[in-house]
Design a protein around this motif. Sequence first.
Motif, short mmCIF file in Angstrom:
data_model
loop_
_atom_site.label_atom_id
_atom_site.label_comp_id
_atom_site.label_asym_id
_atom_site.label_seq_id
_atom_site.Cartn_x
_atom_site.Cartn_y
_atom_site.Cartn_z
N VAL A 1 0.84 -1.21 0.00
CA VAL A 1 0.00 0.00 0.00
C VAL A 1 0.87 1.25 0.00
CG1 VAL A 1 -1.77 1.28 1.25
CG2 VAL A 1 -1.86 -1.21 1.17
N MET A 2 1.95 1.23 0.77
CA MET A 2 2.86 2.39 0.80
C MET A 2 3.51 2.60 -0.56
SD MET A 2 2.96 3.82 3.90
CE MET A 2 4.58 4.54 4.16
N ARG A 3 3.87 1.52 -1.25
CA ARG A 3 4.43 1.66 -2.59
C ARG A 3 3.42 2.27 -3.54
NH1 ARG A 3 7.04 -3.37 -1.45
NH2 ARG A 3 5.30 -4.52 -2.35
N THR A 4 2.16 1.85 -3.41
CA THR A 4 1.11 2.41 -4.27
C THR A 4 0.94 3.90 -4.02
OG1 THR A 4 -0.08 0.30 -4.34
CG2 THR A 4 -1.33 2.28 -4.85
N LEU A 5 0.91 4.30 -2.76
CA LEU A 5 0.75 5.72 -2.43
C LEU A 5 1.94 6.53 -2.92
CD1 LEU A 5 -0.67 5.39 1.21
CD2 LEU A 5 -1.94 5.98 -0.87
N ALA A 6 3.15 5.96 -2.80
CA ALA A 6 4.34 6.66 -3.27
C ALA A 6 4.33 6.76 -4.79
CB ALA A 6 5.60 5.94 -2.79
N THR A 7 3.90 5.70 -5.48
CA THR A 7 3.85 5.71 -6.94
C THR A 7 2.85 6.75 -7.44
OG1 THR A 7 4.43 3.36 -7.01
CG2 THR A 7 3.41 4.30 -8.98
N ARG A 8 1.77 6.91 -6.73
CA ARG A 8 0.77 7.90 -7.12
C ARG A 8 1.15 9.31 -6.68
NH1 ARG A 8 -5.29 5.36 -6.92
NH2 ARG A 8 -4.80 3.34 -7.84
N GLY A 9 2.27 9.44 -6.00
CA GLY A 9 2.75 10.75 -5.62
C GLY A 9 2.05 11.38 -4.44
N LEU A 10 1.33 10.57 -3.65
CA LEU A 10 0.59 11.11 -2.51
C LEU A 10 1.44 11.18 -1.25
CD1 LEU A 10 -2.82 9.29 -3.09
CD2 LEU A 10 -2.27 11.68 -3.56
N ILE A 11 2.47 10.35 -1.16
CA ILE A 11 3.41 10.42 -0.04
C ILE A 11 4.83 10.44 -0.59
CG2 ILE A 11 1.86 9.22 1.55
CD1 ILE A 11 3.52 6.68 1.13
N GLU A 12 5.77 10.90 0.23
CA GLU A 12 7.16 11.00 -0.19
C GLU A 12 8.07 10.77 1.00
OE1 GLU A 12 7.44 14.94 -1.71
OE2 GLU A 12 7.43 15.89 0.26
N GLU A 13 9.34 10.48 0.71
CA GLU A 13 10.30 10.26 1.77
C GLU A 13 10.63 11.57 2.47
OE1 GLU A 13 13.65 8.39 0.03
OE2 GLU A 13 12.70 6.42 -0.16
N ALA A 14 10.76 11.48 3.81
CA ALA A 14 11.08 12.66 4.60
C ALA A 14 12.46 12.55 5.25
CB ALA A 14 10.01 12.87 5.68
N GLY A 15 13.24 11.56 4.82
CA GLY A 15 14.57 11.38 5.40
C GLY A 15 14.58 10.33 6.48
N PRO A 16 15.75 9.85 6.86
CA PRO A 16 15.85 8.81 7.89
C PRO A 16 15.60 9.35 9.30
CG PRO A 16 18.03 9.48 7.20
CD PRO A 16 17.07 10.21 6.31
N SER A 17 15.11 8.46 10.16
CA SER A 17 14.89 8.82 11.55
C SER A 17 16.22 8.95 12.27
CB SER A 17 14.03 7.76 12.24
OG SER A 17 13.99 7.95 13.64
N GLU A 18 16.36 9.98 13.10
CA GLU A 18 17.60 10.17 13.85
C GLU A 18 17.78 9.10 14.91
OE1 GLU A 18 17.57 14.04 15.48
OE2 GLU A 18 17.69 15.10 13.55
N GLU A 19 16.68 8.51 15.38
CA GLU A 19 16.76 7.52 16.45
C GLU A 19 17.01 6.12 15.92
OE1 GLU A 19 13.21 7.84 18.68
OE2 GLU A 19 13.65 9.84 19.46
N THR A 20 16.26 5.71 14.90
CA THR A 20 16.34 4.33 14.41
C THR A 20 17.01 4.21 13.06
OG1 THR A 20 14.16 4.46 13.34
CG2 THR A 20 14.23 3.82 15.68
#
Length: 244
Positions: free
Chosen positions: A121-140
Amino acid sequence: MRDTTVTAPLEALLLMATEPLGAAELAQALDVPTPVVWEALEDLATFYDETGRGFALRQVGEGWRFYTRPEHHEVIAAWLLEGQQGKLSQAALETLAVVAYLQPISRSRVGSIRGVNVDGVMRTLATRGLIEEAGPSEETGAMLWRTSPLFLEKMGLTSTDELPPIAPHLPEASLLEAELAGLAETPAAREDGPMTENSEIPSAEQAADWADAEAAESARNDEPTITADEVPAEDELDRLAEPS
């Protein structure tokens, strides 16, 4: 090809995998020696190559996973882009809502909140341009995700601050998640369970007073009660008092 008693369950496990699986892990799942799994994996990879399948079994790092072949990239890309015109599924809408209200958020945390695997589902949302990467988490170090400008455009918003509240009588999503997590970690209380350090321990005098009160209450409950209908009339009392 080797005996399908090993290769068939191997294929089933690899089809369900969301990340490369090591030979030792696969061997443990099948309860067979690791060398047997190694040989079966190599046989499968060779078989897929020789028969011209649309996918390949590759070793990546120390794990194995199915991958589509590069020559089919255009077909897959066209199919994904065409799917952008369709409506989002209920699962995609729920996942998008989690990202929108809790961003930036990692994919694993989204899956924990929804209780299901959300990789597809996340791949689908990213492919449709609705979500994007915000960078790696500083903690994990895990990749965090957020909604994209296209999401705001589709929703008619200028920022995520304009998102409507989840519900007027529900707490914020983060608070609700924290509360649910706390409930999951706290064992259910039992009537005969051990006392906590915050439990109040009565003194000897209080215990004695409680025992006296319970005894008095029990005595009152044991006393017979006489209703008005059971009291004899005055002439009947005189008759009963006369000697026979």
